[in-house]
Each structure stands twice: as structure tokens, then as C-alpha cells.
Design a protein around this motif. Structure first.
Motif: not given
Length: 509
Positions: A104-133
Motif C-alpha cells: 500500500v502506498e496511499n491509505f486513502d485510495e480504495a483498493d477493491l476487486p472486480g467491478v469496484l476496481s474503478g472506485i476512487r474517493t475524495h474528501d469534499g469541501p465542508p458541508f452543512g452546519p457541522l462543516l463535515t466533509r
């Protein structure tokens, strides 16, 4: 307005694609006619030996194209079997995670098999009154963007008929709003019925249990906790909103471009979806998942038994800041998956059987699928995902118009050919006409797909539990269709809340 006296029966659906004649589409008829041309040419030239030798070839072609076998034509079965065999030989389907291999080189990068292999996740900008991401899910293979929410709903088991009808109408309003905005391509609702691991109860007991209590009371309490935990289940519900890149790209440029621009456009969609979920649909809470929460949801989809450890870590982190509770996305998937079997899917120490659910012609009442959500044995996990695909108004008008024309053409061809127009043919024609009327009144056209799965430890009989799942579906009034040769894709659709649906029909986006 008078409330309905009995349960509302929903059944105004029709087939996704109508056959022109005898249940076959234009492509099938063209293939059959072209396959018969050499026979006609040979007969016209009085080459009877050639015509006689070509007749069995043409008959085999007709069988391959026209005879359905468990939802697919014989030709499609042959091609799927060939592709699967090639994948097994080339070792394309044998997968191992980078975390298990230590690469593993990047712990924030998804590593999934099969049809899920193209999945990548990103943290969005702050959202809502609690400023969650919230986590923004990018599917590079399908070119889509998605967000996932965990919802809490009181259920409909104890609701009266008017309340159920109101919730059903609220869901219809939600889908019609999504179709009107023409941004959302898929709205996936996933419900998991998982074994209760007792993690919350154990943490509460550790904090509140009195050590000076009588020994008999402590023994009885421990015994009751063990029995209740073994037989208990809990429900998890997720909503996934999927937006294609082609529909969001222009607005994303106006919002700043890049991932943040797409996230801002998604936040507007999330606000509309959340308002309708909390309002007419009846949800009590809607929580958009950030990256650690989404990773935990994916991990528990692959390994239901890991939830106890993740929950215990979250509870311990509330009192001890040195406890690492954030689950890395790189470890969300399984450690390894062998070549998918024909009738089930193996992932780590678990095995899953997935079926699609075909809607009955007679319709169904709300709550008819309750037996499918209910495990038959302690330790068994059930998961059901319903995919709603709101179709934009222009495309819906073309689809309904094409279906209406095909229905009229089929009826006319049957009449001129001397075939009897049976009740089923009249029913299908009436449904298409009803869709046309409702579409003209401003209602939306929605494509629906349902995938159900049962997950058990790999030491149990997967054949027996797959049969139980199919029996529950049949007993609910629906028809199961086992996803043979595609159990890995079916598992991703039924158990992982990322909006990855079943394979697209003929590449249609």
C-alpha cells in the motif's frame, strides 16, 4: 380525501423492452432472417442438398437467439461462459489486496476487486452546519460521481395503511423531483439485516455494570446478554445518489471545476434529497458519510463480523484520544477473492449468493418483501438493494412512444397472421397505454431493479442458504433469478453501498 380502506397494490410497471413480435425484438428477427437467407437462396436455385444441409444450422441459430434460458438467450449464455473461462485461464478474476501484500502506498485510495476496481474517493469541501466533509465517490469506469448517506427509518411494520401510503407517495415525489432536475441517474436504497454483535451493549455494560452486584444477578445478566446477542439482528440502511459526469460537467465548471466543483453541485442535490427523506418519506436521520465511515460501511459489506471491532474502536476513541478509530479506505476491501464460482461469490471467510428479483405481473403491496429481509438463522446476513433510475422527460417520452408503437405493431401483426390476442397481450398493451397517460399528466418514468443477497460464513452450506433466499423471494410473490456467472457483480450491487448496479443493458448509460 378519504383514506384507502385496504393496502395499496402497486403494479403499474411494464417490461423494460417490448418485443415486436412473439417476444422478440428487431435485432433477433433480423439475425434469424439473415440466417435463413442461404436456405431461401439454395431453395430458389433448386440446390436441395445445400438447403437440406443448411436447415439444421439455421435451426440451431434460431434456438440460440430466440430461446431464453433463465433470463438470457442461449447465445448470451455461451458468450458469458466463454468470457468467464478466458478470465479464469488468464487469472484476471483472482484478486489480492495491496494491504495483504504489503504494497500500500496511499491509505486513502480504495483498493477493491472486480467491478469496484474503478472506485476512487475524495474528501469534499465542508458541508452543512457541522462543516463535515462527505466522501465523494468517483467511478472511473462508468464516469459517475456519487455520495452515500446512512439513514434511520422507523419502518412500516407497525404503520397503518394511510401512513404507508403517505410514505409511498413521498418516495414517488422524491423520484419525480430527481427526474425533473435531470441530474441524478441512479438512486440506490440498500437495507442490510446483520447479526447483532452486541458491541454497544458490551461498552455500556463495561461503563455502567456494578461490580458489587450479587453474583447470581451478574450470571443471569451475562447469560441473557449472550442469548439475546446470538439471536438479535440490527438493520442498516443506506441511500446512494449517483450523478453521471456528462450531466454535471457544465455546472461543475461554473462552481469552480475539479472535484470541489462537482462536490458543490452534489451538495445541492444532497440538500434536496435529504429534505424529502426527512419529510414525506419519514426518515428520522440522514447522515452523509465521510471517508472513514464509508470505508467502514464497505468493510462490513465484505465482512459482517468486523463490525464489532470497528464499533468498539469508535466507542473507545470517545474517551481515549490515543485510540485510532478512523478506518483507512485502503483496507476497506477483502484481503483476497478467488475465482468467482458459477453460483456464489467467496470473499475472505464469507460466501454470498445473489439473486435479482423480478416484479410480479399481479403487483405487490408495500412490505411484501419482508421475508427476504429476515434471516432464517442466527449469524446469517441479508442485504437487499433497490435501484431507482429516474428517466428524464424527453427520453421517457421517446421510450414510451417506442413501446406504444411496438405494442400496436405486435397486435396488428398477430391479428393479420391469425394469432389469437390473449389476455396477457391485452394487459401489456393496457400497461403501456397507462404509462403514456401518466407521462402526459406530468408523472416521471422510473426504471427499477432489485438485487437480494445472503451472506454466511464459508463453513456453512452456501447451497442451502441460497435455496432459502430463493424460497423467501418466491413466497413473497416475486420471482428470483440467480445471477449465474456474475455473482461478483451481483454482490457489489446488493451488498456494497456505492451505487454500482447490475451491468448496463447493451451499454446504455
Amino acid at each position: 380525501m378519504t383514506a384507502p380502506a385496504g393496502p395499496v397494490r402497486y403494479g403499474s410497471w411494464s417490461r423494460d423492452k417490448q418485443g415486436w413480435f412473439l417476444g422478440l425484438g428487431g435485432g433477433a428477427w433480423i439475425t434469424i432472417l439473415l440466417g435463413g437467407m442461404p436456405l431461401l437462396i439454395a431453395a430458389g436455385a433448386h440446390a436441395w442438398l445445400l438447403a437440406l444441409s443448411w436447415t439444421p444450422i439455421w435451426a440451431v441459430l434460431i434456438v440460440l437467439v430466440a430461446v431464453p434460458v433463465k433470463g438470457r438467450s442461449a447465445l448470451r449464455w455461451a458468450l458469458d461462459s466463454l468470457f468467464r473461462s478466458a478470465g479464469v485461464v488468464m487469472r484476471w478474476t483472482d484478486w489480492q489486496s495491496k494491504a495483504a501484500a504489503g504494497t500500500v502506498e496511499n491509505f486513502d485510495e480504495a483498493d477493491l476487486p472486480g467491478v469496484l476496481s474503478g472506485i476512487r474517493t475524495h474528501d469534499g469541501p465542508p458541508f452543512g452546519p457541522l462543516l463535515t466533509r462527505p466522501a465523494i465517490v468517483a467511478d472511473n469506469r462508468e464516469r459517475t460521481w456519487a455520495v452515500v448517506a446512512r439513514i434511520t427509518h422507523p419502518g412500516i411494520g407497525l404503520s397503518e395503511v394511510p401512513a404507508r401510503t403517505r410514505m409511498g407517495n413521498g418516495l414517488s415525489e422524491l423520484l419525480e423531483g430527481a427526474a425533473t432536475a435531470e441530474l441524478v441517474s441512479v438512486l440506490a436504497l440498500q437495507i442490510r439485516t446483520v447479526p447483532d454483535d452486541g458491541a454497544e451493549r458490551a461498552a455500556w455494560q463495561q461503563t455502567n455494570l456494578r461490580t458489587d452486584a450479587p453474583s447470581l444477578a451478574l450470571a443471569v445478566n451475562a447469560e441473557l446478554a449472550a442469548v439475546m446477542t446470538q439471536a438479535g439482528v440490527r438493520h442498516e440502511a443506506f441511500v446512494t445518489v449517483v450523478v453521471p459526469e456528462g450531466r454535471i460537467v457544465k455546472q461543475a465548471k461554473e462552481a469552480g471545476g475539479g472535484v470541489d466543483g462537482r462536490a458543490r453541485v452534489l451538495y445541492g442535490v444532497m440538500g434536496e434529497i435529504e429534505a424529502r427523506l426527512m419529510g414525506p418519506v419519514g426518515c428520522t436521520s440522514v447522515t452523509w458519510l465521510d471517508s472513514p465511515a464509508l470505508a467502514a460501511a464497505i468493510r462490513t459489506g465484505f465482512a459482517p463480523g468486523d463490525r464489532a471491532g470497528l464499533t468498539a474502536a469508535d466507542i473507545a476513541a470517545q474517551s481515549d484520544p490515543n485510540v485510532a478509530s478512523a478506518f483507512p479506505m485502503a483496507a476497506a476491501g477483502p484481503t483476497s477473492t478467488p475465482n468467482p464460482e458459477r453460483r456464489h461469490y467467496a470473499h475472505d471467510a464469507w460466501e454470498t449468493v445473489t439473486c435479482t428479483i423480478l416484479l410480479p405481473d399481479k403487483g405487490a403491496v408495500m412490505g411484501a418483501l419482508a421475508p427476504v429481509f429476515t434471516p432464517t438463522t442466527a449469524g446469517e446476513r441479508r442485504s437487499v438493494t433497490v435501484f431507482y433510475e429516474p428517466i428524464p422527460a424527453g427520453k421517457a417520452d421517446r421510450i414510451v412512444g417506442s413501446q406504444s408503437m411496438s405494442s400496436d405493431l405486435a397486435s396488428e401483426m398477430r391479428r393479420k397472421s391469425g394469432f389469437k390476442i390473449r389476455a396477457a397481450h391485452r394487459r401489456d398493451a393496457a400497461r403501456v397505454e397507462g404509462q403514456d397517460v401518466r407521462l402526459a399528466d406530468g408523472n416521471a418514468l422510473v426504471r427499477v431493479g432489485i438485487a437480494a443477497a445472503v451472506t454466511i460464513p464459508n463453513t456453512w452450506s452456501v447451497t442451502d442458504y441460497g435455496r432459502r433466499l430463493e424460497s423467501n423471494i418466491t413466497g413473497s410473490g416475486f420471482k428470483p433469478l440467480r445471477l449465474d456467472l456474475a455473482q461478483d457483480a451481483g454482490f457489489a450491487a446488493a451488498c456494497i453501498p456505492l451505487g454500482i448496479g447490475l451491468p448496463k443493458r447493451r451499454g446504455v448509460k
